[in-house]
Design a protein around this motif. Structure first.
Motif, short mmCIF file in Angstrom:
data_model
loop_
_atom_site.label_atom_id
_atom_site.label_comp_id
_atom_site.label_asym_id
_atom_site.label_seq_id
_atom_site.Cartn_x
_atom_site.Cartn_y
_atom_site.Cartn_z
N LYS A 149 0.90 -1.21 -0.06
CA LYS A 149 -0.04 0.08 0.08
C LYS A 149 0.87 1.49 0.02
O LYS A 149 0.38 2.45 -0.28
N THR A 156 11.26 3.50 -4.16
CA THR A 156 11.96 4.61 -4.11
C THR A 156 13.11 4.50 -3.18
O THR A 156 14.35 4.88 -3.58
N MET A 198 -6.82 4.64 -13.40
CA MET A 198 -7.41 3.29 -12.89
C MET A 198 -8.95 3.36 -12.69
O MET A 198 -9.79 2.80 -13.01
N ARG A 234 -13.92 4.66 -0.81
CA ARG A 234 -13.48 4.25 0.48
C ARG A 234 -13.85 4.89 1.84
O ARG A 234 -14.07 4.67 2.68
N GLY A 248 -4.77 -2.52 -9.29
CA GLY A 248 -3.83 -1.70 -9.08
C GLY A 248 -2.54 -2.38 -8.34
O GLY A 248 -1.50 -2.01 -8.88
N THR A 297 -1.70 -11.80 -4.96
CA THR A 297 -2.73 -11.18 -5.59
C THR A 297 -3.50 -12.03 -6.79
O THR A 297 -4.74 -12.17 -7.08
C1 LIG Z 1 20.31 9.43 -6.97
C2 LIG Z 1 19.02 8.94 -6.52
C3 LIG Z 1 18.12 9.48 -7.11
C4 LIG Z 1 16.73 9.04 -6.61
C5 LIG Z 1 15.57 9.94 -7.05
C6 LIG Z 1 15.19 11.12 -6.14
C7 LIG Z 1 14.25 11.07 -5.01
C8 LIG Z 1 13.80 12.46 -4.39
C9 LIG Z 1 13.41 12.20 -3.11
C10 LIG Z 1 11.99 11.26 -2.79
C11 LIG Z 1 11.90 11.21 -1.26
C12 LIG Z 1 10.78 10.22 -1.23
C13 LIG Z 1 9.74 10.23 -2.01
C14 LIG Z 1 8.68 9.16 -2.00
C15 LIG Z 1 7.65 9.57 -2.96
C16 LIG Z 1 6.78 8.38 -2.82
O1 LIG Z 1 6.57 7.31 -3.50
S1 LIG Z 1 5.56 8.80 -1.74
C17 LIG Z 1 4.06 7.66 -2.32
C18 LIG Z 1 3.76 6.48 -1.27
N1 LIG Z 1 2.55 6.04 -1.58
C19 LIG Z 1 2.60 4.89 -2.34
O2 LIG Z 1 3.46 4.24 -2.52
C20 LIG Z 1 1.21 4.34 -2.56
C21 LIG Z 1 1.09 3.20 -3.35
N2 LIG Z 1 0.03 2.50 -3.36
C22 LIG Z 1 -0.83 2.53 -4.69
O3 LIG Z 1 -0.51 3.13 -5.44
C23 LIG Z 1 -2.21 1.93 -4.52
O4 LIG Z 1 -2.66 1.65 -3.14
C24 LIG Z 1 -2.08 0.51 -5.25
C25 LIG Z 1 -1.05 -0.26 -4.70
C26 LIG Z 1 -1.96 0.70 -6.64
C27 LIG Z 1 -3.17 -0.31 -4.83
O5 LIG Z 1 -4.48 0.01 -5.01
P1 LIG Z 1 -5.76 -0.61 -4.51
O6 LIG Z 1 -6.88 0.35 -4.50
O7 LIG Z 1 -5.71 -1.38 -3.29
O8 LIG Z 1 -6.42 -1.77 -5.68
P2 LIG Z 1 -6.18 -3.00 -6.06
O9 LIG Z 1 -4.85 -3.56 -5.95
O10 LIG Z 1 -7.24 -3.18 -7.40
O11 LIG Z 1 -6.88 -3.91 -4.99
C28 LIG Z 1 -8.30 -4.24 -4.59
C29 LIG Z 1 -8.34 -4.75 -3.16
O12 LIG Z 1 -7.47 -6.04 -3.17
C30 LIG Z 1 -6.66 -6.15 -2.09
N3 LIG Z 1 -5.47 -6.72 -2.66
C31 LIG Z 1 -5.05 -6.97 -4.02
N4 LIG Z 1 -3.72 -7.65 -3.80
C32 LIG Z 1 -3.57 -7.89 -2.51
C33 LIG Z 1 -2.63 -8.58 -2.09
N5 LIG Z 1 -1.60 -9.29 -2.67
N6 LIG Z 1 -2.53 -8.73 -0.83
C34 LIG Z 1 -3.67 -8.05 0.14
N7 LIG Z 1 -4.44 -7.63 -0.39
C35 LIG Z 1 -4.56 -7.39 -1.67
C36 LIG Z 1 -6.38 -4.64 -2.08
O13 LIG Z 1 -5.80 -4.37 -0.63
C37 LIG Z 1 -7.59 -3.91 -2.02
O14 LIG Z 1 -8.27 -3.77 -0.95
P3 LIG Z 1 -9.03 -2.61 -0.12
O15 LIG Z 1 -7.77 -1.79 0.11
O16 LIG Z 1 -9.85 -2.05 -1.36
O17 LIG Z 1 -9.83 -3.28 0.81
#
Ligand SMILES: CCCCCCCCCCCCCCCC(=O)SCCNC(=O)CCNC(=O)[C@H](O)C(C)(C)COP(=O)(O)OP(=O)(O)OC[C@H]1O[C@@H](n2cnc3c(N)ncnc32)[C@H](O)[C@@H]1OP(=O)(O)O
Length: 340
Positions: A149, A156, A198, A234, A248, A297
């Motif tokens: 999640k 990253t 999506m 949700r 997703g 999944t």
């Molecule tokens: C030199 C180096 C340079 C580097 C470069 C510079 C960088 C510079 C600094 C940056 C510093 C940091 C910066 C970070 C920046 C970010 O990344 S911050 C962002 C952090 N946020 C995330 O990572 C969020 C990621 N999550 C998502 O995108 C969505 O939640 C997802 C994963 C796509 C999932 O979507 P979803 O709505 O759960 O949909 P879906 O997969 O269709 O699942 C449907 C249901 O089945 C369940 N399900 C499906 N599969 C499973 C499973 N395997 N197990 C259990 N349940 C499941 C789901 O849990 C869901 O259930 P409900 O939650 O609805 O009850």
């Protein structure tokens, strides 16, 4: 003596006969300068290093437009080309020229690519035959809630752990590739001028958000809520149902894994000390976790077509940046190629 003199004369005339006339040299040089020298094969991402950048990469101070011009071998067709010694053709260095499967992938790239559709296929098969009772079948399982999640955050962090030990000459290209991957994840799952892609697909295919209406007549408690995103649905404790609900998880886990694999591949192919570093092990742990969660999944969630569309969207950005762009040197100069 006389015989010697005549054989020397014969030798000279023989030598002269092998020298092409000056006109033909000029024609050769002119045509070769007009011939485009586009690469015929994509650049191999498994063995390249940004330290051994593409021949197109400009050195500091070099005029990029000149580089681009020389890349395409463009001369003005109206002006006669100045006679210069012929320059060696812009063929990639040997490290780039490897065997390609279907003209696109190296064997290693193809193997990595195939991991994810096979995992979804095997998971879906198990779900049909006999899905075992498992903790991983719960939506609330720790690995799902804490890792997947927040999957892009962990991807990253893993990518940064991988990058900090590299010796590449152009770190900015790493950031550009990361930015493209992040942008695609963001548009697809978080926001696309309103609802993310999506969710737009879900709503566009007839999906709605059902909520329980406490004031409704018995037997008709469910009413449609006007949520325009799965997040909004949700939030009102509704149920997102009806349309094509692209997985997703299949999207994120495939997208993140291919991104990490292809950035790591030069380190793997080099088989040097970097491969044995803890940084590499951390990348492998993330890849293993993402693979396992994708299998879960496949077994416990979504329909087969929803997982396949999730996977297809998950390979889209990777296919452009790592497979299609390397066939075009000018565009590859912009995003670079993974290296060590
Ligand atoms: C030199 C180096 C340079 C580097 C470069 C510079 C960088 C510079 C600094 C940056 C510093 C940091 C910066 C970070 C920046 C970010 O990344 S911050 C962002 C952090 N946020 C995330 O990572 C969020 C990621 N999550 C998502 O995108 C969505 O939640 C997802 C994963 C796509 C999932 O979507 P979803 O709505 O759960 O949909 P879906 O997969 O269709 O699942 C449907 C249901 O089945 C369940 N399900 C499906 N599969 C499973 C499973 N395997 N197990 C259990 N349940 C499941 C789901 O849990 C869901 O259930 P409900 O939650 O609805 O009850």
């Amino acid at each position: 003596m006389q015989q010697n003199a005549s054989s020397t004369t014969q030798q000279k005339s023989a030598d002269r006969s092998t020298v092409p006339p000056a006109q033909s040299i000029i024609t050769d040089i002119t045509t070769s300068s007009l011939e485009p020298t586009e690469p015929t094969e994509p650049i191999d991402l498994t063995t390249t290093g940004e330290a051994t950048e593409l021949p197109t990469a400009s050195t500091p101070g070099e005029d990029d437009s000149l580089v681009v011009q020389s890349l395409h071998g463009l001369g003005s067709p109206l002006l006669p080309a100045p006679i210069q010694p012929p320059t060696p053709p812009l063929t990639p260095p040997p490290a780039y020229s490897r065997k390609y499967v279907a003209g696109l992938f190296t064997f290693e790239q193809l193997s990595i690519f195939l991991i994810y559709p096979s995992t979804i296929a095997v998971g879906s098969l198990i779900s049909i035959v006999s899905p075992p009772e498992s903790y991983f079948g719960l939506r609330t399982n720790f690995f799902n809630v804490f890792f997947v999640k927040n999957g892009w955050f962990w991807t990253t962090i893993t990518f940064m752990v991988h990058c900090i030990r590299l010796r590449i000459s152009k770190p900015s290209k790493l950031v550009i590739r990361y930015a493209f991957a992040t942008l695609w994840w963001f548009l697809f799952t978080q926001w696309f001028f309103g609802a993310p892609i999506m969710d737009r697909v879900f709503l566009g295919t007839g999906g709605v958000c059902f909520v329980n209406d406490p004031e409704a007549v018995p037997g008709d408690e469910r009413k449609v809520h006007d949520s325009w995103s799965s997040f909004g649905c949700r939030h009102v404790k509704g149920e997102w149902a009806g349309g094509h609900d692209i997985s997703g998880h299949s999207f994120l886990l495939t997208h993140a894994s291919l991104f990490l694999w292809f950035e790591l591949l030069p380190v793997i192919m080099e088989r040097g000390p970097l491969l044995r570093q803890i940084n590499t092990k951390i990348v492998f742990v993330t890849l293993a976790l993402w693979w396992w969660m994708l299998l879960m999944t496949g077994i416990y969630f979504h329909t087969f077509t929803e997982k396949v569309t999730g996977w297809l969207c998950g390979i889209a950005e990777w296919a452009i940046i790592y497979i299609l762009l390397p066939g075009n040197r000018t565009l590859t100069t912009m995003v670079g190629v993974p290296g060590v």
